[in-house]
Design a protein around this motif. Structure first.
Motif, PDB file in Angstrom:
ATOM      1  N   ARG A   9      52.028  36.430  25.215  1.00  0.00           N
ATOM      2  CA  ARG A   9      51.623  35.125  25.428  1.00  0.00           C
ATOM      3  C   ARG A   9      50.019  34.889  25.319  1.00  0.00           C
ATOM      4  NH1 ARG A   9      50.176  32.849  30.178  1.00  0.00           N
ATOM      5  NH2 ARG A   9      51.217  34.615  31.236  1.00  0.00           N
ATOM      6  N   ALA A  10      49.333  35.740  26.114  1.00  0.00           N
ATOM      7  CA  ALA A  10      47.914  35.613  26.183  1.00  0.00           C
ATOM      8  C   ALA A  10      47.474  37.353  26.734  1.00  0.00           C
ATOM      9  CB  ALA A  10      47.413  34.678  27.194  1.00  0.00           C
ATOM     10  N   ILE A  11      46.292  37.385  26.183  1.00  0.00           N
ATOM     11  CA  ILE A  11      45.747  38.891  26.527  1.00  0.00           C
ATOM     12  C   ILE A  11      44.357  38.796  27.101  1.00  0.00           C
ATOM     13  CG2 ILE A  11      45.145  41.334  25.488  1.00  0.00           C
ATOM     14  CD1 ILE A  11      47.298  39.033  23.359  1.00  0.00           C
ATOM     15  N   GLY A  12      44.217  39.665  28.244  1.00  0.00           N
ATOM     16  CA  GLY A  12      42.982  39.482  28.852  1.00  0.00           C
ATOM     17  C   GLY A  12      42.017  40.649  28.527  1.00  0.00           C
ATOM     18  N   TYR A  13      41.001  40.557  28.101  1.00  0.00           N
ATOM     19  CA  TYR A  13      39.990  41.581  28.022  1.00  0.00           C
ATOM     20  C   TYR A  13      38.585  41.394  28.586  1.00  0.00           C
ATOM     21  CZ  TYR A  13      37.867  39.171  23.990  1.00  0.00           C
ATOM     22  OH  TYR A  13      37.138  38.417  23.273  1.00  0.00           O
ATOM     23  N   SER A  14      37.810  42.380  28.529  1.00  0.00           N
ATOM     24  CA  SER A  14      36.391  42.197  29.525  1.00  0.00           C
ATOM     25  C   SER A  14      35.200  42.420  28.319  1.00  0.00           C
ATOM     26  CB  SER A  14      36.334  43.619  30.426  1.00  0.00           C
ATOM     27  OG  SER A  14      35.900  44.549  29.555  1.00  0.00           O
ATOM     28  N   THR A  15      34.138  42.189  28.807  1.00  0.00           N
ATOM     29  CA  THR A  15      32.913  42.215  27.869  1.00  0.00           C
ATOM     30  C   THR A  15      32.540  43.631  27.819  1.00  0.00           C
ATOM     31  OG1 THR A  15      31.522  41.918  30.036  1.00  0.00           O
ATOM     32  CG2 THR A  15      32.103  39.836  28.509  1.00  0.00           C
ATOM     33  N   GLY A  16      33.031  44.751  28.496  1.00  0.00           N
ATOM     34  CA  GLY A  16      32.736  45.891  28.441  1.00  0.00           C
ATOM     35  C   GLY A  16      33.236  46.738  27.424  1.00  0.00           C
ATOM     36  N   ALA A  23      43.467  36.363  17.760  1.00  0.00           N
ATOM     37  CA  ALA A  23      42.427  35.693  18.375  1.00  0.00           C
ATOM     38  C   ALA A  23      42.798  34.204  19.213  1.00  0.00           C
ATOM     39  CB  ALA A  23      41.610  35.280  17.218  1.00  0.00           C
ATOM     40  N   PRO A  24      43.645  33.568  18.941  1.00  0.00           N
ATOM     41  CA  PRO A  24      43.688  32.348  19.814  1.00  0.00           C
ATOM     42  C   PRO A  24      44.374  32.447  21.259  1.00  0.00           C
ATOM     43  CG  PRO A  24      44.517  31.847  17.461  1.00  0.00           C
ATOM     44  CD  PRO A  24      44.615  33.331  17.505  1.00  0.00           C
ATOM     45  N   ARG A  25      44.942  33.834  21.243  1.00  0.00           N
ATOM     46  CA  ARG A  25      45.476  34.347  22.626  1.00  0.00           C
ATOM     47  C   ARG A  25      44.871  35.181  23.463  1.00  0.00           C
ATOM     48  NH1 ARG A  25      49.974  37.032  20.941  1.00  0.00           N
ATOM     49  NH2 ARG A  25      49.561  36.890  18.650  1.00  0.00           N
ATOM     50  N   LEU A  26      43.436  35.469  22.815  1.00  0.00           N
ATOM     51  CA  LEU A  26      42.531  36.292  23.799  1.00  0.00           C
ATOM     52  C   LEU A  26      41.849  35.628  24.820  1.00  0.00           C
ATOM     53  CD1 LEU A  26      41.109  38.524  20.799  1.00  0.00           C
ATOM     54  CD2 LEU A  26      42.851  39.385  22.310  1.00  0.00           C
ATOM     55  N   VAL A  52      33.944  39.610  36.244  1.00  0.00           N
ATOM     56  CA  VAL A  52      35.247  39.218  36.615  1.00  0.00           C
ATOM     57  C   VAL A  52      36.192  40.204  35.954  1.00  0.00           C
ATOM     58  CG1 VAL A  52      36.872  37.436  36.335  1.00  0.00           C
ATOM     59  CG2 VAL A  52      34.147  36.819  36.594  1.00  0.00           C
ATOM     60  N   PRO A  53      36.952  40.845  36.947  1.00  0.00           N
ATOM     61  CA  PRO A  53      38.084  41.739  36.630  1.00  0.00           C
ATOM     62  C   PRO A  53      39.220  41.075  35.795  1.00  0.00           C
ATOM     63  CG  PRO A  53      38.208  41.300  38.904  1.00  0.00           C
ATOM     64  CD  PRO A  53      36.968  40.571  38.359  1.00  0.00           C
ATOM     65  N   VAL A  54      39.635  41.761  34.975  1.00  0.00           N
ATOM     66  CA  VAL A  54      40.604  41.471  34.015  1.00  0.00           C
ATOM     67  C   VAL A  54      41.901  41.277  34.957  1.00  0.00           C
ATOM     68  CG1 VAL A  54      42.315  41.838  32.142  1.00  0.00           C
ATOM     69  CG2 VAL A  54      39.959  42.400  31.886  1.00  0.00           C
ATOM     70  N   ALA A  55      42.136  42.208  35.900  1.00  0.00           N
ATOM     71  CA  ALA A  55      43.111  42.211  36.838  1.00  0.00           C
ATOM     72  C   ALA A  55      43.335  40.785  37.432  1.00  0.00           C
ATOM     73  CB  ALA A  55      43.179  43.314  37.798  1.00  0.00           C
ATOM     74  N   LYS A  56      42.144  40.302  37.746  1.00  0.00           N
ATOM     75  CA  LYS A  56      42.161  38.730  38.324  1.00  0.00           C
ATOM     76  C   LYS A  56      43.101  37.909  37.504  1.00  0.00           C
ATOM     77  CE  LYS A  56      39.515  35.274  40.428  1.00  0.00           C
ATOM     78  NZ  LYS A  56      38.298  34.719  40.861  1.00  0.00           N
ATOM     79  N   LEU A  57      42.926  37.828  36.241  1.00  0.00           N
ATOM     80  CA  LEU A  57      43.684  37.013  35.270  1.00  0.00           C
ATOM     81  C   LEU A  57      45.191  37.482  35.197  1.00  0.00           C
ATOM     82  CD1 LEU A  57      41.356  36.569  32.187  1.00  0.00           C
ATOM     83  CD2 LEU A  57      41.260  35.227  34.344  1.00  0.00           C
ATOM     84  N   VAL A  58      45.228  38.543  35.117  1.00  0.00           N
ATOM     85  CA  VAL A  58      46.909  39.287  35.303  1.00  0.00           C
ATOM     86  C   VAL A  58      47.468  38.778  36.647  1.00  0.00           C
ATOM     87  CG1 VAL A  58      48.251  41.120  35.051  1.00  0.00           C
ATOM     88  CG2 VAL A  58      46.041  41.160  33.730  1.00  0.00           C
ATOM     89  N   ALA A  59      47.022  38.914  37.731  1.00  0.00           N
ATOM     90  CA  ALA A  59      47.681  38.836  38.861  1.00  0.00           C
ATOM     91  C   ALA A  59      47.973  37.338  38.994  1.00  0.00           C
ATOM     92  CB  ALA A  59      46.746  39.136  39.948  1.00  0.00           C
ATOM     93  N   SER A  60      47.127  36.493  38.265  1.00  0.00           N
ATOM     94  CA  SER A  60      47.313  34.829  38.599  1.00  0.00           C
ATOM     95  C   SER A  60      48.314  34.341  37.542  1.00  0.00           C
ATOM     96  CB  SER A  60      45.886  34.024  38.321  1.00  0.00           C
ATOM     97  OG  SER A  60      45.247  34.337  37.115  1.00  0.00           O
ATOM     98  N   GLY A  61      48.619  35.178  36.460  1.00  0.00           N
ATOM     99  CA  GLY A  61      49.523  34.444  35.438  1.00  0.00           C
ATOM    100  C   GLY A  61      48.736  34.160  34.181  1.00  0.00           C
ATOM    101  N   GLU A  62      47.412  34.092  34.319  1.00  0.00           N
ATOM    102  CA  GLU A  62      46.843  33.344  33.304  1.00  0.00           C
ATOM    103  C   GLU A  62      47.072  34.294  31.882  1.00  0.00           C
ATOM    104  OE1 GLU A  62      42.267  31.854  32.063  1.00  0.00           O
ATOM    105  OE2 GLU A  62      42.556  32.432  34.224  1.00  0.00           O
ATOM    106  N   VAL A  63      47.226  35.537  31.900  1.00  0.00           N
ATOM    107  CA  VAL A  63      47.250  36.265  30.692  1.00  0.00           C
ATOM    108  C   VAL A  63      48.459  37.058  30.877  1.00  0.00           C
ATOM    109  CG1 VAL A  63      44.949  36.392  30.066  1.00  0.00           C
ATOM    110  CG2 VAL A  63      45.917  37.991  31.495  1.00  0.00           C
ATOM    111  N   ILE A 112      43.743  44.225  29.506  1.00  0.00           N
ATOM    112  CA  ILE A 112      43.578  45.659  28.896  1.00  0.00           C
ATOM    113  C   ILE A 112      42.131  45.929  29.329  1.00  0.00           C
ATOM    114  CG2 ILE A 112      43.046  46.901  26.764  1.00  0.00           C
ATOM    115  CD1 ILE A 112      45.084  45.176  25.592  1.00  0.00           C
ATOM    116  N   GLN A 113      41.903  46.967  30.229  1.00  0.00           N
ATOM    117  CA  GLN A 113      40.605  47.295  30.715  1.00  0.00           C
ATOM    118  C   GLN A 113      40.657  48.795  31.150  1.00  0.00           C
ATOM    119  OE1 GLN A 113      39.088  44.689  33.938  1.00  0.00           O
ATOM    120  NE2 GLN A 113      37.294  44.807  33.087  1.00  0.00           N
TER     121      GLN A 113
END
Length: 241
Positions: A118-125, A145-148, A155-166, A170-171
């Motif tokens: 549904r959505a994929i979280g990733y970092s600037t690193g 692209a629309p789901r990235l 800001v850790p990617v894990a935060k978005l995962v835990a909240s359900g935003e993504v 991937i980090q």
């Protein structure tokens, strides 16, 4: 065993990326117990850390991705003669706790999991740059692209995962281990894995060079390997698994 410092009253300060935050904090505590030396590290996004060093902020040392450290050394912000490889970490995929983990044992299964997420979280690193390269290689960059969702630096990617935003995060493994609210589905398979090496070095503006060199040497000690492992990292040259 590492030697005991003779000047424990000096506090050395450093800046690092978020990927090494937890391991450096624990190693600093152990190092102080062993030597009396105080080490304080500020951890921010790697891009932000480099920007601050290039902006003239004073630190005694830095620990960042190796390519960034080499660039900072070339431009004179880090002493190239002091560079040491501290640790390395591969890239992993995480989901929210309680969610079903996707199959990630092969390149094809990872591609499929990303396409269906549904959505994929990733970092600037480095892990984020590697993901972008993979999507382009697979020919699905425009589709996905629309789901990235890229997290801001620091800001850790894990935060978005835990909240359900993504749905998928991937980090670097070191930024996903021991984080509440998420489950690590697995590391990327060897065929598409990228190990990021994190290097340390003395900043050219440091007033405590000898103390910094002692600390950098200690970071490579086998006495600290177990700490690195618990935080999803290995000594350079070692292989997980």
């Amino acid at each position: 065993m590492m030697s005991t410092l003779r000047s424990p009253d000096i506090e050395i300060t450093g800046i690092s990326s978020m990927a090494t935050r937890h391991v450096l904090n624990e190693l600093a505590l152990r190092y102080r117990t062993l030597t009396g030396q105080k080490v304080l590290t500020e951890s921010v996004g790697g891009v932000e850390a480099a920007r601050r060093l290039e902006g003239g902020e004073s630190f005694d040392f830095a620990v960042l991705a190796k390519d960034t450290m080499l660039r900072l050394a070339q431009s004179g912000y880090v002493d190239a003669s002091t560079l040491v490889d501290v640790a390395q970490s591969g890239i992993a995929i995480a989901v929210a706790s309680g969610s079903q983990c996707p199959e990630v044992g092969s390149e094809e299964s990872v591609r499929r999991a990303i396409q269906h997420a549904r959505a994929i979280g990733y970092s600037t690193g480095p892990s984020g740059a590697h993901l972008m390269a993979l999507l382009k290689r697979w020919g699905i960059a425009d589709e996905v692209a629309p789901r990235l969702v890229q997290t801001p630096p620091g800001v850790p990617v894990a935060k978005l995962v835990a909240s359900g935003e993504v749905e998928l995060g991937i980090q670097q493994l070191s930024e996903l281990v021991n984080v509440e609210g998420i489950t690590i589905a697995g590391e990327l398979p060897v065929s598409i894995q990228r190990q990021t090496v994190f290097s340390g070095g003395a900043c050219t503006r440091s007033w405590h060079r000898s103390a910094v060199l002692e600390w950098l040497s200690a970071l490579r000690s086998v006495d600290f390997d177990e700490v690195k492992e618990r935080h999803g990292m290995t000594s350079v040259g070692s292989v997980r698994g």
